[in-house]
Design a protein around this motif. Structure first.
Motif, PDB file in Angstrom:
ATOM      1  N   THR A   1       0.846  -1.187   0.000  1.00  0.00           N
ATOM      2  CA  THR A   1       0.000   0.000   0.000  1.00  0.00           C
ATOM      3  C   THR A   1       0.881   1.236   0.000  1.00  0.00           C
ATOM      4  OG1 THR A   1      -1.727  -1.166   1.205  1.00  0.00           O
ATOM      5  CG2 THR A   1      -1.840   1.231   1.207  1.00  0.00           C
ATOM      6  N   LEU A   2       0.663   2.119  -0.980  1.00  0.00           N
ATOM      7  CA  LEU A   2       1.405   3.374  -1.080  1.00  0.00           C
ATOM      8  C   LEU A   2       0.538   4.525  -0.615  1.00  0.00           C
ATOM      9  CD1 LEU A   2       3.069   3.140  -4.603  1.00  0.00           C
ATOM     10  CD2 LEU A   2       4.062   2.541  -2.402  1.00  0.00           C
ATOM     11  N   GLN A   3       1.125   5.462   0.080  1.00  0.00           N
ATOM     12  CA  GLN A   3       0.481   6.725   0.432  1.00  0.00           C
ATOM     13  C   GLN A   3       0.961   7.724  -0.614  1.00  0.00           C
ATOM     14  OE1 GLN A   3      -1.564   7.191   3.159  1.00  0.00           O
ATOM     15  NE2 GLN A   3      -1.925   9.327   2.758  1.00  0.00           N
ATOM     16  N   ILE A   4       0.046   8.251  -1.424  1.00  0.00           N
ATOM     17  CA  ILE A   4       0.411   9.127  -2.528  1.00  0.00           C
ATOM     18  C   ILE A   4      -0.047  10.543  -2.239  1.00  0.00           C
ATOM     19  CG2 ILE A   4       0.093   9.583  -4.991  1.00  0.00           C
ATOM     20  CD1 ILE A   4      -0.199   6.559  -5.346  1.00  0.00           C
ATOM     21  N   ASP A   5       0.904  11.469  -2.277  1.00  0.00           N
ATOM     22  CA  ASP A   5       0.634  12.892  -2.074  1.00  0.00           C
ATOM     23  C   ASP A   5       0.366  13.508  -3.439  1.00  0.00           C
ATOM     24  OD1 ASP A   5       0.670  15.612  -1.582  1.00  0.00           O
ATOM     25  OD2 ASP A   5       2.490  15.547  -0.376  1.00  0.00           O
ATOM     26  N   THR A   6      -0.785  14.129  -3.605  1.00  0.00           N
ATOM     27  CA  THR A   6      -1.150  14.708  -4.906  1.00  0.00           C
ATOM     28  C   THR A   6      -0.479  16.045  -5.158  1.00  0.00           C
ATOM     29  OG1 THR A   6      -3.100  15.782  -3.993  1.00  0.00           O
ATOM     30  CG2 THR A   6      -3.396  13.557  -4.868  1.00  0.00           C
ATOM     31  N   GLY A   7       0.170  16.610  -4.152  1.00  0.00           N
ATOM     32  CA  GLY A   7       0.874  17.875  -4.330  1.00  0.00           C
ATOM     33  C   GLY A   7       0.042  19.092  -3.989  1.00  0.00           C
ATOM     34  N   ASP A   8      -1.234  18.897  -3.771  1.00  0.00           N
ATOM     35  CA  ASP A   8      -2.096  20.033  -3.430  1.00  0.00           C
ATOM     36  C   ASP A   8      -2.675  19.892  -2.017  1.00  0.00           C
ATOM     37  OD1 ASP A   8      -3.861  17.965  -3.814  1.00  0.00           O
ATOM     38  OD2 ASP A   8      -5.036  18.937  -5.385  1.00  0.00           O
ATOM     39  N   GLY A   9      -1.943  19.202  -1.174  1.00  0.00           N
ATOM     40  CA  GLY A   9      -2.380  19.010   0.204  1.00  0.00           C
ATOM     41  C   GLY A   9      -3.283  17.800   0.385  1.00  0.00           C
ATOM     42  N   GLU A  10      -3.601  17.137  -0.686  1.00  0.00           N
ATOM     43  CA  GLU A  10      -4.428  15.930  -0.641  1.00  0.00           C
ATOM     44  C   GLU A  10      -3.526  14.699  -0.732  1.00  0.00           C
ATOM     45  OE1 GLU A  10      -7.892  15.914  -0.466  1.00  0.00           O
ATOM     46  OE2 GLU A  10      -7.809  18.105  -0.279  1.00  0.00           O
ATOM     47  N   ALA A  11      -4.021  13.591  -0.219  1.00  0.00           N
ATOM     48  CA  ALA A  11      -3.298  12.328  -0.295  1.00  0.00           C
ATOM     49  C   ALA A  11      -4.313  11.197  -0.367  1.00  0.00           C
ATOM     50  CB  ALA A  11      -2.386  12.149   0.909  1.00  0.00           C
ATOM     51  N   PHE A  12      -3.876  10.095  -0.938  1.00  0.00           N
ATOM     52  CA  PHE A  12      -4.729   8.907  -0.972  1.00  0.00           C
ATOM     53  C   PHE A  12      -3.852   7.669  -0.949  1.00  0.00           C
ATOM     54  CE2 PHE A  12      -3.772   9.789  -5.379  1.00  0.00           C
ATOM     55  CZ  PHE A  12      -3.651   8.555  -5.985  1.00  0.00           C
ATOM     56  N   GLU A  13      -4.469   6.543  -0.630  1.00  0.00           N
ATOM     57  CA  GLU A  13      -3.753   5.281  -0.614  1.00  0.00           C
ATOM     58  C   GLU A  13      -4.067   4.507  -1.883  1.00  0.00           C
ATOM     59  OE1 GLU A  13      -4.673   3.089   2.942  1.00  0.00           O
ATOM     60  OE2 GLU A  13      -3.288   4.299   4.124  1.00  0.00           O
ATOM     61  N   LEU A  14      -3.058   3.839  -2.401  1.00  0.00           N
ATOM     62  CA  LEU A  14      -3.226   2.987  -3.571  1.00  0.00           C
ATOM     63  C   LEU A  14      -2.620   1.636  -3.251  1.00  0.00           C
ATOM     64  CD1 LEU A  14      -4.051   2.644  -6.562  1.00  0.00           C
ATOM     65  CD2 LEU A  14      -1.747   3.432  -7.168  1.00  0.00           C
ATOM     66  N   GLN A  15      -3.422   0.595  -3.386  1.00  0.00           N
ATOM     67  CA  GLN A  15      -2.919  -0.753  -3.140  1.00  0.00           C
ATOM     68  C   GLN A  15      -2.391  -1.340  -4.435  1.00  0.00           C
ATOM     69  OE1 GLN A  15      -5.003  -3.394  -0.534  1.00  0.00           O
ATOM     70  NE2 GLN A  15      -4.458  -5.160  -1.755  1.00  0.00           N
ATOM     71  N   LEU A  16      -1.158  -1.821  -4.383  1.00  0.00           N
ATOM     72  CA  LEU A  16      -0.517  -2.479  -5.513  1.00  0.00           C
ATOM     73  C   LEU A  16      -0.451  -3.972  -5.198  1.00  0.00           C
ATOM     74  CD1 LEU A  16       2.491  -0.050  -6.067  1.00  0.00           C
ATOM     75  CD2 LEU A  16       0.198   0.094  -7.031  1.00  0.00           C
ATOM     76  N   SER A  17      -0.982  -4.781  -6.085  1.00  0.00           N
ATOM     77  CA  SER A  17      -1.001  -6.228  -5.884  1.00  0.00           C
ATOM     78  C   SER A  17       0.188  -6.884  -6.568  1.00  0.00           C
ATOM     79  CB  SER A  17      -2.293  -6.812  -6.456  1.00  0.00           C
ATOM     80  OG  SER A  17      -3.413  -6.259  -5.797  1.00  0.00           O
ATOM     81  N   ALA A  18       0.703  -7.943  -5.950  1.00  0.00           N
ATOM     82  CA  ALA A  18       1.806  -8.699  -6.542  1.00  0.00           C
ATOM     83  C   ALA A  18       1.351  -9.291  -7.871  1.00  0.00           C
ATOM     84  CB  ALA A  18       2.255  -9.804  -5.597  1.00  0.00           C
ATOM     85  N   VAL A  19       2.272  -9.296  -8.830  1.00  0.00           N
ATOM     86  CA  VAL A  19       1.979  -9.804 -10.173  1.00  0.00           C
ATOM     87  C   VAL A  19       2.733 -11.116 -10.382  1.00  0.00           C
ATOM     88  CG1 VAL A  19       2.199  -9.331 -12.648  1.00  0.00           C
ATOM     89  CG2 VAL A  19       1.652  -7.470 -11.056  1.00  0.00           C
ATOM     90  N   ALA A  20       1.990 -12.143 -10.780  1.00  0.00           N
ATOM     91  CA  ALA A  20       2.612 -13.425 -11.114  1.00  0.00           C
ATOM     92  C   ALA A  20       3.159 -13.346 -12.540  1.00  0.00           C
ATOM     93  CB  ALA A  20       1.595 -14.548 -11.001  1.00  0.00           C
ATOM     94  N   ASN A  21       4.260 -14.042 -12.788  1.00  0.00           N
ATOM     95  CA  ASN A  21       4.866 -14.045 -14.112  1.00  0.00           C
ATOM     96  C   ASN A  21       5.383 -15.456 -14.394  1.00  0.00           C
ATOM     97  OD1 ASN A  21       6.703 -13.855 -16.295  1.00  0.00           O
ATOM     98  ND2 ASN A  21       7.108 -11.716 -15.831  1.00  0.00           N
ATOM     99  N   ALA A  22       4.716 -16.148 -15.299  1.00  0.00           N
ATOM    100  CA  ALA A  22       5.090 -17.529 -15.618  1.00  0.00           C
ATOM    101  C   ALA A  22       6.493 -17.630 -16.214  1.00  0.00           C
ATOM    102  CB  ALA A  22       4.070 -18.138 -16.578  1.00  0.00           C
ATOM    103  N   LEU A  23       6.930 -16.597 -16.922  1.00  0.00           N
ATOM    104  CA  LEU A  23       8.264 -16.633 -17.548  1.00  0.00           C
ATOM    105  C   LEU A  23       9.385 -16.621 -16.513  1.00  0.00           C
ATOM    106  CD1 LEU A  23       7.764 -14.222 -20.577  1.00  0.00           C
ATOM    107  CD2 LEU A  23       7.906 -16.719 -20.610  1.00  0.00           C
ATOM    108  N   THR A  24       9.203 -15.845 -15.426  1.00  0.00           N
ATOM    109  CA  THR A  24      10.248 -15.748 -14.404  1.00  0.00           C
ATOM    110  C   THR A  24      10.005 -16.694 -13.237  1.00  0.00           C
ATOM    111  OG1 THR A  24       9.104 -13.992 -13.197  1.00  0.00           O
ATOM    112  CG2 THR A  24      10.638 -13.316 -14.943  1.00  0.00           C
TER     113      THR A  24
END
Length: 88
Positions: free
Chosen positions: A50-73
């Protein structure tokens, strides 16, 4: 040089790097975990980050990034170096 064309952020005294790739058209943010030379992937046991992202105008929000599976690796959710999330 960022291997995926994104922006590199050094962690610690260049112990590792995070590469952030923003796709504004898709509203997607991809994060790649890399070694100290920003050349090789570093897998994490996390299923999401989960990232806390600052929009630069005094606002912020959280964005969840999910792990990505990769069959090649052989990366799987819970053993991946790539995390992705979207937000309109």
């Amino acid at each position: 040089m960022a291997p995926h064309g994104g922006s590199l952020i050094a962690l610690g005294d260049h112990v590792a790097h995070v590469e952030i790739v923003l796709d504004t058209a898709a509203g997607a943010l991809t994060l790649y975990m890399l070694d100290g030379e920003a050349e090789n992937p570093v897998r994490l046991a996390d299923e999401a980050i989960t990232l806390q992202i600052d929009t630069g105008d005094g606002e912020a929000f959280e964005l969840q990034l999910s792990a990505v599976a990769n069959a090649l690796t052989g990366e799987t959710v819970g053993d991946s170096s790539e995390f992705r999330g979207t937000d309109a």
